[in-house]
Design a protein around this motif. Structure first.
Motif, PDB file in Angstrom:
ATOM      1  N   GLU A   1      -2.125  -5.094 -11.687  1.00  0.00           N
ATOM      2  CA  GLU A   1      -2.999  -5.364 -10.952  1.00  0.00           C
ATOM      3  C   GLU A   1      -3.845  -7.050 -10.855  1.00  0.00           C
TER       4      GLU A   1
ATOM      5  N   HIS B   1       0.940   3.363  -8.288  1.00  0.00           N
ATOM      6  CA  HIS B   1      -0.253   2.880  -9.847  1.00  0.00           C
ATOM      7  C   HIS B   1      -0.908   4.046  -9.496  1.00  0.00           C
ATOM      8  N   ALA B   2      -1.198   5.022  -8.681  1.00  0.00           N
ATOM      9  CA  ALA B   2      -2.271   6.000  -8.583  1.00  0.00           C
ATOM     10  C   ALA B   2      -1.341   7.486  -9.682  1.00  0.00           C
ATOM     11  N   LYS B   3      -0.298   7.107  -9.212  1.00  0.00           N
ATOM     12  CA  LYS B   3       0.489   8.218  -9.866  1.00  0.00           C
ATOM     13  C   LYS B   3       0.508   7.906 -11.721  1.00  0.00           C
TER      14      LYS B   3
ATOM     15  N   ASP C   1       1.063  -0.962  -0.102  1.00  0.00           N
ATOM     16  CA  ASP C   1       0.206  -0.177  -0.352  1.00  0.00           C
ATOM     17  C   ASP C   1       0.804   0.857  -0.476  1.00  0.00           C
TER      18      ASP C   1
ATOM     19  N   ALA D   1       1.138   0.518  -4.197  1.00  0.00           N
ATOM     20  CA  ALA D   1      -0.571   1.417  -4.376  1.00  0.00           C
ATOM     21  C   ALA D   1      -0.087   2.927  -5.104  1.00  0.00           C
ATOM     22  N   ARG D   2       1.167   3.336  -4.306  1.00  0.00           N
ATOM     23  CA  ARG D   2       1.026   5.134  -4.646  1.00  0.00           C
ATOM     24  C   ARG D   2       1.400   5.102  -6.370  1.00  0.00           C
TER      25      ARG D   2
ATOM     26  N   LEU E   1      -1.894   5.991 -12.706  1.00  0.00           N
ATOM     27  CA  LEU E   1      -3.681   6.235 -13.729  1.00  0.00           C
ATOM     28  C   LEU E   1      -3.168   7.276 -14.311  1.00  0.00           C
ATOM     29  N   ALA E   2      -2.867   8.579 -13.075  1.00  0.00           N
ATOM     30  CA  ALA E   2      -2.868  10.446 -13.514  1.00  0.00           C
ATOM     31  C   ALA E   2      -2.298  10.484 -14.082  1.00  0.00           C
TER      32      ALA E   2
ATOM     33  N   ASP F   1      -4.668   9.832 -17.250  1.00  0.00           N
ATOM     34  CA  ASP F   1      -5.632  10.336 -17.068  1.00  0.00           C
ATOM     35  C   ASP F   1      -5.141  12.213 -17.563  1.00  0.00           C
TER      36      ASP F   1
END
Length: 334
Positions: free
Chosen positions: A159, A129-131, A122, A126-127, A133-134, A137
């Motif tokens: 994933e 992965h969030a970056k 986490d 997880a961080r 995706l950002a 986008d």
């Protein structure tokens, strides 16, 4: 005066050192024989109730290593497991849980406790992965497409690791782990009977060249005999009782988990190919009595029967080597 051609001679000589390694590499690769991948179609049928992998290894890892051993024998056409609807995986013992090492599927780090692995996952992955995706986008047009293609491998890896951690939280459902390992799951009240029926259908179809049965029940011996009659190779995994002696090859779960079955599979498949070639070249004795009878019949049909009967009538009472002229000359001499 024509210009000197010395500059034209230097270029090929200067190119020789760069071409020499390529030439040597091509010669070395051409001399080495190419290893031919086995093309035999393999069907894997697994009875999870009758043959369970070691409890120290997760079911997902055991299914993946079994699949790798099957792919070493040929191309897997069918991989199916039969489980009871109420089947649950045994809970790991406290000693085994303490001794087990939890591996992070993203970076490869090892942790002794599962909670430490979850915190690491986490806090870092997880961080990240969030970056990613950002970034995808926020981008537009062709840049978005190129960025998504460049990060697709890392996104899929994250994933997959996240699904594995989520599935490991509920160790009582084996169907999810088997489906993640790309194994078809069939729920049955009688897994052994379902496996026998499915194996019978596969053998009657004649679409495979190797049948791998992951079971230890002695009721599968007639199936192994039928596979031998049909010329289908048979492999038994986990049949330490007596089923493996009726198969062409038998492996234990320890050999599958350690990777010994995967390493031995190419030599086994090469022996099968050599045996097939020897059977084709094998000399077989055939009785020639029928051929002799046919020859006599042809000779009798082609010959003149009337001439044979007349010759036998004339030579009756005389030796076969004496002719009529011999008799007349003997009379004159007297």
């Amino acid at each position: 005066m024509f210009p000197p051609f010395s500059h034209l001679r230097r270029r090929p000589l200067a190119a020789i050192p760069s071409l020499l390694p390529r030439l040597l590499h091509s010669l070395s690769t051409s001399n080495t024989p190419a290893t031919r991948a086995p093309t035999t179609l393999v069907a894997v049928l697994w009875d999870l109730v009758a043959s369970r992998p070691p409890s120290t290894l997760p079911l997902y890892d055991a299914a993946v290593r079994l699949h790798l051993a099957a792919t070493s024998l040929g191309r897997v056409r069918l991989s199916e497991v039969f489980i009871h609807p109420g089947h649950r995986l045994p809970a790991p013992s406290p000693a085994a849980a303490a001794a087990s090492v939890h591996l992070c599927r993203v970076c490869g780090r090892r942790f002794r406790a599962r909670d430490t692995l979850l915190r690491h996952f986490d806090a870092i992955h997880a961080r990240e992965h969030a970056k990613r995706l950002a970034r995808i986008d926020s981008s537009r047009g062709d840049r978005r497409v190129r960025l998504a293609a460049a990060l697709s491998l890392k996104l899929s890896k994250y994933e997959k690791a996240a699904r594995e951690l989520t599935a490991a939280a509920d160790p009582g459902s084996p169907a999810d782990d088997l489906r993640r390992a790309r194994v078809a799951v069939e729920l049955s009240r009688t897994p052994s009977d379902s496996l026998r029926q499915r194996a019978q259908e596969v053998l009657n179809e004649g679409s495979i060249g190797c049948l791998m049965l992951v079971s230890g029940r002695d009721e599968l011996v007639p199936l192994l005999r039928l596979a031998r009659e049909k010329g289908v190779r048979s492999v038994v995994v986990g049949g330490e009782s007596g089923t493996a002696r009726w198969a062409d090859v038998g492996f234990s779960w320890a050999e599958v988990v350690a990777g010994k079955a995967r390493k031995a599979a190419p030599s086994v498949s090469s022996k099968w190919r050599d045996r097939d070639v020897l059977k084709r070249l094998e000399w077989r004795y055939e009785d020639d009595e029928d051929e002799d009878d046919d020859k006599d019949k042809v000779f009798a049909e082609d010959g003149d029967e009337d001439g044979i009967e007349e010759l036998a009538r004339k030579t009756k009472g005389k030796p076969w080597w004496k002719l009529e002229s011999d008799g007349e000359e003997s009379c004159v001499c007297r």
